[in-house]
Scaffold this active site. Sequence first.
Site, short mmCIF file in Angstrom:
data_model
loop_
_atom_site.label_atom_id
_atom_site.label_comp_id
_atom_site.label_asym_id
_atom_site.label_seq_id
_atom_site.Cartn_x
_atom_site.Cartn_y
_atom_site.Cartn_z
N GLN A 29 30.65 63.03 42.36
CA GLN A 29 30.32 64.34 42.97
C GLN A 29 30.26 65.42 41.89
O GLN A 29 29.38 66.27 41.89
CB GLN A 29 31.40 64.75 44.01
CG GLN A 29 31.64 63.77 45.12
CD GLN A 29 30.40 63.45 45.93
OE1 GLN A 29 29.56 64.31 46.14
NE2 GLN A 29 30.29 62.22 46.36
N ARG B 201 27.86 62.93 52.81
CA ARG B 201 28.90 63.46 51.93
C ARG B 201 29.64 64.60 52.60
O ARG B 201 30.86 64.71 52.49
CB ARG B 201 28.28 63.89 50.60
CG ARG B 201 27.84 62.68 49.81
CD ARG B 201 27.33 62.99 48.43
NE ARG B 201 27.28 61.72 47.69
CZ ARG B 201 26.75 61.58 46.49
NH1 ARG B 201 26.25 62.62 45.86
NH2 ARG B 201 26.75 60.40 45.90
N TYR C 34 34.97 56.74 48.53
CA TYR C 34 33.69 56.27 49.09
C TYR C 34 32.67 57.39 49.26
O TYR C 34 33.02 58.56 49.17
CB TYR C 34 33.88 55.43 50.34
CG TYR C 34 34.52 56.02 51.59
CD1 TYR C 34 34.68 57.37 51.81
CD2 TYR C 34 34.94 55.14 52.60
CE1 TYR C 34 35.25 57.84 52.98
CE2 TYR C 34 35.51 55.61 53.78
CZ TYR C 34 35.65 56.95 53.96
OH TYR C 34 36.21 57.40 55.12
N GLU C 35 31.45 56.98 49.44
CA GLU C 35 30.33 57.94 49.50
C GLU C 35 30.22 58.74 48.19
O GLU C 35 29.83 59.89 48.18
CB GLU C 35 30.51 58.87 50.70
CG GLU C 35 29.22 59.41 51.30
CD GLU C 35 28.31 58.30 51.82
OE1 GLU C 35 27.19 58.23 51.33
OE2 GLU C 35 28.72 57.51 52.70
N GLY C 36 30.57 58.08 47.08
CA GLY C 36 30.54 58.73 45.76
C GLY C 36 31.90 59.30 45.41
O GLY C 36 32.41 60.19 46.09
#
Lengths: 249, 596
Positions: free
Chosen positions: B445, B297, B438-440
């Site tokens: 978040q 992240r 992406y990646e949350g």
Amino acid sequence: MKVLVTVKRVIDPYVKVRVKSDGSGVETANVKMTMNPFCEIGVEQAVRMKEAGVVSEIVAVSVGVQQCQETLRTAMAMGADRGILVETGVEVQPLAVAKVLQKIVEKEQPKLVIMGKQAIDDDANQSGQMLAALLNWPQSAFTSSITVNGDAADVTREIDGGLEKLTIRLPAVVTTDLRLNEPRYVTLPNIMKAKKKPLEVVKPDALGVDVTPRLKTLKVEEPPKRSAGVKVADVKELVAKLKNEARVI
Amino acid sequence: MSTYRAPLKDMQFVLRELAGLDDVSALPGWEEVNAELVDAVLGEAAKFAREVLDPLNREGDRTGSRLENGKVTVPPGFDEAYGKFIAAGWNGLSGQPQYGGQGLPHIVSLPVQEMWNSANMAFCLCAMLTSGVLEALRIHGSGPQQATFLPRLTSGEWTGTMNLTEPQAGSDLSAVRTQAVREGDHYRIRGTKIFITWGEHDMSGNIVHLVLARTPDAPEGVKGISLFIVPKYLVNADGTPGERNDVKCVSIEHKLGIHASPTCVLSYGEEKGAIGYLVGAENRGLEYMFTMMNHARLAVGVEGVAIAERAYQHALEYAKTRVQGRAIGQRSGDRVSIIHHPDVRRMLMSMRAQTEAMRAVAYVAAAALDKAKRHPDGKERHRQQALIDLLTPVAKGWCTEQAVEIASTGIQIHGGMGFIEETGAAQYLRDARITTIYEGTTGIQANDLIGRKVAFEKGATAFAVITDMRALDAPLAKAGGEFELMRGNLKQAIDGLEAATRWLVETYPTDANVASAVAVPYLKLFGTVAGGSLMARAALIARAKLGEPDADHEFCRAKLATARFYAEHILPRAPALAREITHGASSILAIEPERF
């Protein structure tokens, strides 16, 4: 055989060079500095010769301020085995550099000295030739290829209007032109290894060389700004302007 | 078209003055990570980014990766550039020394990643995914798995991918359906994975897919997911790639941005079933994935910083060269470049100030990550871990949201030309757009921030950070009239953050739904104030340095001006965000879903 390569610390070619407000020179404080590109070609050549088994040791030399150590570290990250900094705070001029290098050569006894043909800061293009003269060695300036054959080297020089092929006796001084090679990218593991390679610092006094500048810079100024172009009516007017205003024909 | 120049001076300033490079150098094992080494590494990386990666970025966007007969063709030049990238050893920057890596800390790898991403984000996603696989196997892989895969993944000879998403399992991974059936010492994997970044290509000798799947008797939900290694080519006993595994790329996505990066649909087990090797224990796959989440992240947050920087450089060059109109108030005389127009300057300053603040937040987070790993004092490690846990969603969510805004401003500076693809400004916005997803997503978040990070510990770390920020008040007061406005605006911004944090800590336990409604504004508030506080610190340091004869006065003056701009134009957003959080949550939920 042992090779000596010289590296000069210069303003990064990508930096916009600015003249000092008092006209005494160009601004170098807090400006990004790097290895002179022609010196980089020289180091690359030495490294390639070592990789080819022709060279056994590469010694990189720089003359100048303490921060030249960074430039020497880059040379060592490219593949030089050790570095020597001849440290001085005064402006180093071609003859002084040649005299310093003469002393280093006498001490190190290399069979070949590879130098950049000129440095991109002052474009003097003199130190290599002066060093060869001081040592009374053969020289090949503006070299675009070099092959060592025993006690001689076949070189190609870039001269006005063509290429000149020569065989020179070794030891000799060779200065590099752009087409000699394309320097490699320094690898990360080699940056780390370069930190541990030996770097010797000596002062010009210890070598018995007086590096006091002999040339005096009177004034440095920006090149004149390019003024707007004009449209000419016909060829006749163009020729007249070239002849009378530009005075190029 | 502009050429990327790494902002080395700002990077070095942030590393030394704000992130505490010296503190990281003092940690065991990183003694040789001093300023000279970092300068040498950053200098060479800058050169590589400028000369090798940046020139491929436009063409990569235009051509994109293509799929024909199951084979992915990458854009021209990418293959060669990847070869140079691994030959120069860059892939092993933070890898472990016993596997051929250099073991450098995050505080060094983050600025380098910023450069790669500024120069060519689509390209460096490949290496980013590889580093994710490396991290997962380093922590959870068995001895033989590590011996087989880590050396080649560290060098970059092999690349890696993360296979989480399936059509019905996006942000909610409990819905994963890919099956894994045990067969002796391995498993047979069958299922379809989507959105697999760099899932298929020929740039590396092998691709190591990490795949989330379920065993037949696994419990429902997140506690029934296991993690498997599925190599594209099965590995021979001597470690060389052997027979092709049963995994195929069946399509690649047509995307808004990062065109050069092939985003694949991977089909596992259409024939005999793909051979996969279990990582760790069954049913613990998701937990393993989360152990490297902070790292990944933060890396995406840096993509935000990187794209913002690149968009700024591109817009700046255009603003300096595009001549249009006379200076305001002038009726005659020469026309001027648009950088002379105040509104263009406002836009440039907002891009620059926010990018510098984002960089500061990201690098400070990297330093916390390093300290959390290696600090000799257990208490301090714990404190730094809490800090990085808090800062990670902020750095990821805030930096990427800002990057989208900044890249959009970059287009605005270009005027009509910005809307034309040939100008190049649009690519940055299109590329930036994925980073908030992406990646949350930013929403994920923000929920992580308010739930697991702030409310869970009753705001302890958040309040500690706020106390640290308030410590700037005294030096700002002492620094004189020049800093009065900055001090006042910072104080109001911190007051807002404190009030919003208190509201969250009180509201979350009783009504998590209402708290979640304003989670994103809270994340933005946190980022805005954290950035503002670091910019104020930078301003004080720059002011002090102006008294030193050898300091870079031009840089320090610019830093002061940029920090002032941030305090006067960005920080005032904080009290507004705080009010939105404390007094605006209920209207978000006022209309029920069925009435929409």
